[in-house]
Design a protein around this motif. Sequence first.
Motif, PDB file in Angstrom:
ATOM      1  N   ALA A  48      25.694  34.282 -64.549  1.00  0.00           N
ATOM      2  CA  ALA A  48      25.289  33.736 -65.849  1.00  0.00           C
ATOM      3  C   ALA A  48      24.702  34.829 -66.731  1.00  0.00           C
ATOM      4  CB  ALA A  48      24.282  32.606 -65.655  1.00  0.00           C
ATOM      5  N   GLU A  49      23.909  35.707 -66.156  1.00  0.00           N
ATOM      6  CA  GLU A  49      23.330  36.812 -66.919  1.00  0.00           C
ATOM      7  C   GLU A  49      24.404  37.811 -67.354  1.00  0.00           C
ATOM      8  OE1 GLU A  49      20.119  38.603 -64.786  1.00  0.00           O
ATOM      9  OE2 GLU A  49      18.681  37.053 -65.391  1.00  0.00           O
ATOM     10  N   ARG A  50      25.423  38.006 -66.513  1.00  0.00           N
ATOM     11  CA  ARG A  50      26.529  38.903 -66.893  1.00  0.00           C
ATOM     12  C   ARG A  50      27.289  38.329 -68.091  1.00  0.00           C
ATOM     13  NH1 ARG A  50      27.704  39.029 -61.129  1.00  0.00           N
ATOM     14  NH2 ARG A  50      26.821  40.913 -60.170  1.00  0.00           N
ATOM     15  N   ILE A  51      27.525  37.024 -68.073  1.00  0.00           N
ATOM     16  CA  ILE A  51      28.225  36.390 -69.191  1.00  0.00           C
ATOM     17  C   ILE A  51      27.392  36.495 -70.467  1.00  0.00           C
ATOM     18  CG2 ILE A  51      28.994  34.166 -70.116  1.00  0.00           C
ATOM     19  CD1 ILE A  51      29.905  33.440 -67.309  1.00  0.00           C
ATOM     20  N   MET A  52      26.091  36.300 -70.345  1.00  0.00           N
ATOM     21  CA  MET A  52      25.230  36.429 -71.511  1.00  0.00           C
ATOM     22  C   MET A  52      25.232  37.864 -72.032  1.00  0.00           C
ATOM     23  SD  MET A  52      21.285  35.145 -72.031  1.00  0.00           S
ATOM     24  CE  MET A  52      20.568  36.284 -70.827  1.00  0.00           C
ATOM     25  N   GLY A  53      25.219  38.832 -71.137  1.00  0.00           N
ATOM     26  CA  GLY A  53      25.289  40.234 -71.551  1.00  0.00           C
ATOM     27  C   GLY A  53      26.595  40.559 -72.236  1.00  0.00           C
ATOM     28  N   ASN A  54      27.702  40.031 -71.713  1.00  0.00           N
ATOM     29  CA  ASN A  54      29.010  40.231 -72.348  1.00  0.00           C
ATOM     30  C   ASN A  54      29.056  39.580 -73.717  1.00  0.00           C
ATOM     31  OD1 ASN A  54      31.784  40.762 -70.120  1.00  0.00           O
ATOM     32  ND2 ASN A  54      29.652  41.326 -69.765  1.00  0.00           N
ATOM     33  N   ALA A  55      28.443  38.402 -73.837  1.00  0.00           N
ATOM     34  CA  ALA A  55      28.399  37.722 -75.136  1.00  0.00           C
ATOM     35  C   ALA A  55      27.642  38.558 -76.153  1.00  0.00           C
ATOM     36  CB  ALA A  55      27.735  36.354 -74.981  1.00  0.00           C
ATOM     37  N   ILE A 115      18.972  30.731 -75.653  1.00  0.00           N
ATOM     38  CA  ILE A 115      17.565  30.364 -75.474  1.00  0.00           C
ATOM     39  C   ILE A 115      17.447  28.861 -75.262  1.00  0.00           C
ATOM     40  CG2 ILE A 115      15.301  30.252 -76.597  1.00  0.00           C
ATOM     41  CD1 ILE A 115      15.937  32.852 -77.998  1.00  0.00           C
ATOM     42  N   THR A 116      18.082  28.088 -76.142  1.00  0.00           N
ATOM     43  CA  THR A 116      17.994  26.631 -76.043  1.00  0.00           C
ATOM     44  C   THR A 116      18.665  26.116 -74.779  1.00  0.00           C
ATOM     45  OG1 THR A 116      20.002  26.376 -77.394  1.00  0.00           O
ATOM     46  CG2 THR A 116      17.895  26.351 -78.546  1.00  0.00           C
ATOM     47  N   SER A 117      19.715  26.780 -74.312  1.00  0.00           N
ATOM     48  CA  SER A 117      20.402  26.328 -73.100  1.00  0.00           C
ATOM     49  C   SER A 117      19.548  26.495 -71.853  1.00  0.00           C
ATOM     50  CB  SER A 117      21.729  27.084 -72.924  1.00  0.00           C
ATOM     51  OG  SER A 117      21.489  28.456 -72.693  1.00  0.00           O
ATOM     52  N   LEU A 169      14.587  36.992 -74.888  1.00  0.00           N
ATOM     53  CA  LEU A 169      15.618  37.094 -73.854  1.00  0.00           C
ATOM     54  C   LEU A 169      15.408  38.289 -72.928  1.00  0.00           C
ATOM     55  CD1 LEU A 169      18.866  36.122 -75.810  1.00  0.00           C
ATOM     56  CD2 LEU A 169      17.638  34.761 -74.098  1.00  0.00           C
ATOM     57  N   THR A 170      14.635  39.265 -73.358  1.00  0.00           N
ATOM     58  CA  THR A 170      14.340  40.408 -72.483  1.00  0.00           C
ATOM     59  C   THR A 170      12.943  40.294 -71.865  1.00  0.00           C
ATOM     60  OG1 THR A 170      13.553  41.678 -74.407  1.00  0.00           O
ATOM     61  CG2 THR A 170      15.852  41.993 -73.744  1.00  0.00           C
ATOM     62  N   GLY A 171      12.226  39.219 -72.200  1.00  0.00           N
ATOM     63  CA  GLY A 171      10.866  39.040 -71.701  1.00  0.00           C
ATOM     64  C   GLY A 171      10.803  38.265 -70.402  1.00  0.00           C
ATOM     65  N   ARG A 172       9.589  38.107 -69.889  1.00  0.00           N
ATOM     66  CA  ARG A 172       9.387  37.479 -68.584  1.00  0.00           C
ATOM     67  C   ARG A 172       9.551  35.965 -68.627  1.00  0.00           C
ATOM     68  NH1 ARG A 172       4.083  40.709 -66.153  1.00  0.00           N
ATOM     69  NH2 ARG A 172       5.053  42.797 -66.116  1.00  0.00           N
ATOM     70  N   LYS A 173       9.368  35.374 -69.792  1.00  0.00           N
ATOM     71  CA  LYS A 173       9.421  33.920 -69.866  1.00  0.00           C
ATOM     72  C   LYS A 173      10.836  33.374 -69.699  1.00  0.00           C
ATOM     73  CE  LYS A 173       7.639  30.078 -72.646  1.00  0.00           C
ATOM     74  NZ  LYS A 173       6.968  29.676 -73.914  1.00  0.00           N
ATOM     75  N   ALA A 174      11.831  34.159 -70.096  1.00  0.00           N
ATOM     76  CA  ALA A 174      13.222  33.706 -69.999  1.00  0.00           C
ATOM     77  C   ALA A 174      13.633  33.543 -68.543  1.00  0.00           C
ATOM     78  CB  ALA A 174      14.146  34.697 -70.697  1.00  0.00           C
ATOM     79  N   ILE A 175      14.367  32.472 -68.272  1.00  0.00           N
ATOM     80  CA  ILE A 175      14.885  32.242 -66.921  1.00  0.00           C
ATOM     81  C   ILE A 175      16.048  33.193 -66.654  1.00  0.00           C
ATOM     82  CG2 ILE A 175      15.979  30.541 -65.401  1.00  0.00           C
ATOM     83  CD1 ILE A 175      14.559  28.373 -67.081  1.00  0.00           C
ATOM     84  N   LEU A 176      16.940  33.287 -67.619  1.00  0.00           N
ATOM     85  CA  LEU A 176      18.050  34.242 -67.569  1.00  0.00           C
ATOM     86  C   LEU A 176      17.771  35.327 -68.598  1.00  0.00           C
ATOM     87  CD1 LEU A 176      21.019  31.692 -67.469  1.00  0.00           C
ATOM     88  CD2 LEU A 176      19.971  32.875 -65.522  1.00  0.00           C
ATOM     89  N   ARG A 177      17.768  36.572 -68.172  1.00  0.00           N
ATOM     90  CA  ARG A 177      17.364  37.667 -69.058  1.00  0.00           C
ATOM     91  C   ARG A 177      18.558  38.506 -69.495  1.00  0.00           C
ATOM     92  NH1 ARG A 177      11.975  40.068 -65.988  1.00  0.00           N
ATOM     93  NH2 ARG A 177      10.863  38.068 -65.785  1.00  0.00           N
ATOM     94  N   LEU A 178      18.405  39.087 -70.658  1.00  0.00           N
ATOM     95  CA  LEU A 178      19.399  40.018 -71.183  1.00  0.00           C
ATOM     96  C   LEU A 178      19.072  41.396 -70.622  1.00  0.00           C
ATOM     97  CD1 LEU A 178      21.806  40.268 -73.160  1.00  0.00           C
ATOM     98  CD2 LEU A 178      20.146  40.812 -74.944  1.00  0.00           C
TER      99      LEU A 178
END
Length: 288
Positions: A48-55, A115-117, A169-178
């Motif tokens: 999921a993080e790889r897909i977000m990074g590609n996006a 973020i909302t997802s 998205l790069t912080g600690r609060k995000a579940i999935l990080r960039l």
Amino acid sequence: AAPRASGSDGPGADAAHHLHRDGLCQPVRHGGRPPVLHLPGKGEEEEAERIMGNAFTLLLIFGAAVTAVFLIFQRPILYLFGASDATYPYAEAYMTIYLLGTVFVMIGLGMNPFITSQGFGRTGMMTVGLGAVVNIVLDPVFIFALDMGAALATVIAQGCSAVWVLKFLTGRKAILRLRLRNLALGAGRVKSIVALGLSGFFMNLTNSLVQVVCNATLQAYGGDLYVGVMTIINSLREVFFMPVQGLTPRCRRVIEIAVAEANRLRHSYVGTEHLLMGILREADSAGA
């Protein structure tokens, strides 16, 4: 005096920047979001993080390409969307500055769904709110105090929204990080993202084509006044449709969570029990 990037983008620029702002984010924002929502339920957070990074990488590429294309073909594009010899200098002055913030727009609008997802609806709302507040505050300063027009204020506001999104998205609060290591494009991921997002892109594209025909007809039979009136009507239409646009993503998220739960439980159907779980898990819903 040379035209400045005034508080109004003028006939032609309004329709063009709506296509540039909304339509060109669709393949990525709608194409990358569903996998990022479903994969963690299967224990595939890394993918999921790889897909977000590609996006994110795709958004940067699209942003750079769109900026170049619009700057090169700015004149025919603005005339196509309803500008005239009288309004073109003003539309051109606004769009030239506005285009410099294309990457900010792509990041702010394109990455906010990630973020909302993850269930952070209020944080996603703050992305839009921050840009709006900064824009409202800076507009009178740039227009009246500095006599520079509103375009630069808009770019700064978009930059603030982009920084807000990246910080979260790069912080600690995000579940999935960039993460930097996930920015390298993978052919399979890119194909999946674009394929899922094309429907939204074509919907916005056809809407823009309708606007082109409408503006061209209005310009031929009524001139700049008629095109300007249509610009105002379209702006009001957006305001009235905002409540619907706010409800629709939440309903879609409930359904996406329900599908993810059905997949996780290895059920071949999506029933009311899955929908109930979707309602309960939707972070900001009444059921939660």
